[in-house]
Design a protein around this motif. Structure first.
Motif, short mmCIF file in Angstrom:
data_model
loop_
_atom_site.label_atom_id
_atom_site.label_comp_id
_atom_site.label_asym_id
_atom_site.label_seq_id
_atom_site.Cartn_x
_atom_site.Cartn_y
_atom_site.Cartn_z
N GLU A 414 0.83 -1.22 0.00
CA GLU A 414 0.00 0.00 0.00
C GLU A 414 0.86 1.26 0.00
O GLU A 414 0.46 2.28 -0.55
N GLN A 416 3.68 1.46 -1.57
CA GLN A 416 4.09 1.55 -2.97
C GLN A 416 2.96 2.13 -3.82
O GLN A 416 3.16 3.00 -4.67
N TYR A 417 1.74 1.66 -3.56
CA TYR A 417 0.58 2.19 -4.30
C TYR A 417 0.32 3.66 -3.96
O TYR A 417 -0.21 4.40 -4.78
N ARG A 419 2.65 5.90 -3.54
CA ARG A 419 3.54 6.66 -4.45
C ARG A 419 3.01 6.61 -5.89
O ARG A 419 3.05 7.62 -6.60
N GLY A 420 2.52 5.45 -6.29
CA GLY A 420 1.94 5.34 -7.62
C GLY A 420 0.71 6.23 -7.78
O GLY A 420 0.51 6.86 -8.82
N CYS B 43 -5.40 6.56 -11.16
CA CYS B 43 -4.50 5.58 -10.54
C CYS B 43 -3.92 4.59 -11.56
O CYS B 43 -3.01 3.83 -11.22
N ALA B 47 1.77 6.98 -16.07
CA ALA B 47 2.52 7.65 -15.00
C ALA B 47 2.50 6.84 -13.72
O ALA B 47 3.53 6.70 -13.05
N SER B 48 1.35 6.30 -13.36
CA SER B 48 1.27 5.52 -12.12
C SER B 48 2.06 4.22 -12.27
O SER B 48 2.75 3.80 -11.34
N ALA B 49 1.95 3.61 -13.44
CA ALA B 49 2.66 2.35 -13.66
C ALA B 49 4.17 2.57 -13.59
O ALA B 49 4.90 1.77 -12.99
N ALA B 51 5.71 4.71 -11.87
CA ALA B 51 6.11 4.95 -10.48
C ALA B 51 5.96 3.70 -9.62
O ALA B 51 6.10 3.76 -8.40
N GLY B 52 5.68 2.59 -10.25
CA GLY B 52 5.56 1.34 -9.50
C GLY B 52 4.19 1.15 -8.88
O GLY B 52 3.99 0.30 -8.03
N GLY B 53 3.22 1.97 -9.32
CA GLY B 53 1.87 1.87 -8.79
C GLY B 53 1.01 0.95 -9.63
O GLY B 53 1.50 -0.05 -10.18
N ALA B 54 -0.26 1.30 -9.73
CA ALA B 54 -1.22 0.44 -10.40
C ALA B 54 -0.94 0.39 -11.91
O ALA B 54 -0.41 1.34 -12.49
N THR B 80 -5.18 -5.33 -2.51
CA THR B 80 -5.08 -4.40 -1.39
C THR B 80 -6.29 -3.48 -1.38
O THR B 80 -6.92 -3.30 -0.35
#
Lengths: 431, 103
Positions: A414, A416-417, A419-420, B43, B47-49, B51-54, B80
């Motif tokens: 979470e 990490q998410y 920051r994403g 999300c 850009a989010s991908a 940054a290691g996000g969704a 999550t």
């Protein structure tokens, strides 16, 4: 002679005689400049910038002017990470270049000083007047220092609020850096409703993380105007696990309700004067209401917020004005950057459809608020919203909190998410 | 790919039902599927991908979005936060937003 569809009729009449249309039923006027609509957006934060960008996306023919006083905008979300020393100020800095060059939004760097709803125009700080067909107000919040004695906005350099990011964030960070090991950081947390409900508690989390590394004998006290707060169980679980007894939260009914602040002595006075809490660094987050420009424009209710028709975010006070973001009354939606972003899309779609005489699309909105307990420990609250019985309501069975008692891998994911999420939403708004 | 295209064709029909047909001009109509999909991309973008996000949903075929959203919703895929989001949508809504992404 051209054929008269209703759409053409409005364009032609709008060009020739703007006044005439107001006499036909109670529908708001569409356009008055040769059929090319002009939408002015006030405020370049999450709500306003999203509305401007998506208006151009949904309705490329509409002229969109965004009025924002600052050339650079600092997001309130992420500012706690600056205070905790995880990122620098430039990490939360956003600019308006892409809105202009990539999306065709005209950005005017100025302040709106007055709204003339009858004339459908706004006046700018430089004296210019901008006329609009529709006005989108996303002005954010202002503070109400009147609820607590002894402190005013003039004291914000000595006792920062840091609840509008920018210089205030820098000031509080510097005070924390200068605070000696063993010092006491006191936060005075505001009553509901306010911008970013989990924000104060993420803030103390990340300040505790900084103290734990650099000033481990220090202490944090939250004096709260409430008896409960967002993600409380999750925060308290994380605080105990990560910071032991460094953070002490006092509920309003348990001596936390601050009645006065002695600014010179950095002391908060609570519990009818029986409780005095002295701080080395104090963060006073005042009670809030809609930004004063919304008050001046007559868009607020008795509580100081802007009531809207929540299916479109059209103001209840004026058919040509839409209000979104923290300033609006949005049912179950919290005052968050994510709420403002999703509302910006609802407003953009509503205006795009209205200006071309079509039924509004039924709104849908979401919110995800991530908070960091440590840089590697994230928690969240999420919701999906629908318009029902006159307001935006959370969909039953959806949304809710991260689980308590989750393993460290889940918390890391979470984080990490989180920051994403920041990278994604800022690209969606200003990219 | 054939299966995906078939699914897509079916979904276009589903979306059309949700908007008055006379309004459905191709270039400037905003469908509910689009508006819902646009609330995903804050999300779920490049850009989010990065940054290691969704993950970036614009790169996903629509049938994969449909199957994964239903799996999140029905508890067949651990998550999550996506379980909490997916529970907020009906089959029709999931299919409408996936159709928009799949375009």
């Amino acid at each position: 002679m051209q054929e008269f569809s209703r759409r053409n009729f409005i364009k032609v009449v709008g060009a020739g005689s703007a006044v005439a249309l107001t006499g036909i039923g109670c529908a708001p006027q569409k356009t008055r400049n040769n059929g090319k609509a002009h939408v002015v957006v006030v405020g370049g934060g999450s709500g306003g910038a999203t509305a401007a960008k998506y208006l151009k996306k949904y309705s490329p023919d509409v002229e969109v002017t965004l009025v924002e006083p600052s050339a650079t905008y600092y997001t309130c979300y992420g500012s706690n990470w600056v205070l905790g020393g995880i990122v620098d100020m430039d990490f939360i800095e956003q600019t308006y270049g892409a809105l202009e060059s990539r999306h065709g939004v005209k950005v005017v760097q100025d302040r709106v000083t007055a709204v003339d709803a009858e004339d459908r125009s706004v006046r700018l700080g430089n004296g210019d007047t901008l006329r609009y067909d529709r006005l989108v107000m996303s002005p954010g919040i202002d503070f109400r220092y009147d609820a607590v004695d002894g402190i005013s906005e003039d004291d914000a350099e000595r006792i920062p609020h840091a609840w509008k990011a920018g210089d205030q964030t820098r000031i509080l960070r510097q005070q924390l850096e200068e605070m000696p090991n063993g010092g006491t950081f006191v936060m005075v947390a505001p009553p509901n409703p306010f911008r970013c409900p989990p924000g104060p508690y993420e803030r103390v989390s990340l300040i505790a993380n900084y103290f734990k590394q650099e000033k481990p004998r220090s202490k944090i006290i939250i004096l709260d105007a409430k008896d409960g707060f967002s993600k409380q169980g999750l925060f308290e679980e994380g605080w105990e696990q990560e910071y032991g007894d460094m953070i002490e939260w006092r509920a309003a009914s348990d001596g936390g309700l601050v009645e006065a602040v002695d600014v010179r002595n950095m002391t908060a006075i609570a519990d009818a004067g029986f409780e005095e809490v002295q701080a080395d660094v104090m963060n006073f987050i005042p009670r809030q209401h809609a930004n004063r420009i919304a008050h001046d424009a007559g868009l607020t209710n008795g509580e100081g917020w802007c009531p809207v028709h929540q299916d479109t975010f059209r103001s209840e006070m004026d058919d040509n004005i839409y209000v979104l973001g923290d300033a609006s009354v949005a049912g179950a939606m919290p005052k968050s950057g994510h709420s403002a972003n999703t509302q910006g899309k609802v407003v953009a779609a509503a205006i795009a459809h209205e200006l071309t005489d079509r039924e509004p699309v039924s709104p849908t909105a979401v919110n995800t608020c991530y908070s960091l307990v440590t840089p590697d420990y994230g928690i969240s609250v999420a919701a999906v919203y629908r318009f029902k019985d006159g307001e935006m309501q959370g969909v039953e069975g959806a949304g809710g909190l991260s689980p308590t008692g989750a393993d460290s891998r889940t918390r890391e994911q979470e984080a990490q998410y989180t920051r994403g999420w920041y990278a994604g939403i800022t690209a969606d708004i200003w990219g | 790919m054939k299966k995906s295209r078939l699914t897509f064709a079916g979904l276009v029909g589903a979306v059309a039902l949700t908007v008055p047909f006379a309004q459905a001009s191709a270039d400037d109509e905003i469908t509910r599927g689009q508006l819902m999909a646009d609330t995903c991309i804050n999300c779920h973008s490049a850009a989010s991908a990065e940054a290691g996000g969704a993950p970036d949903l614009s790169r996903y075929p629509s049938d994969l979005i449909v199957s994964q959203m239903k799996a999140f919703r029905d508890g067949d895929r651990p998550a999550t936060v996506m379980d909490r989001h997916a529970s907020g949508y009906t089959d029709e809504e999931i299919e409408a937003m996936a159709a928009y992404f799949g375009q």
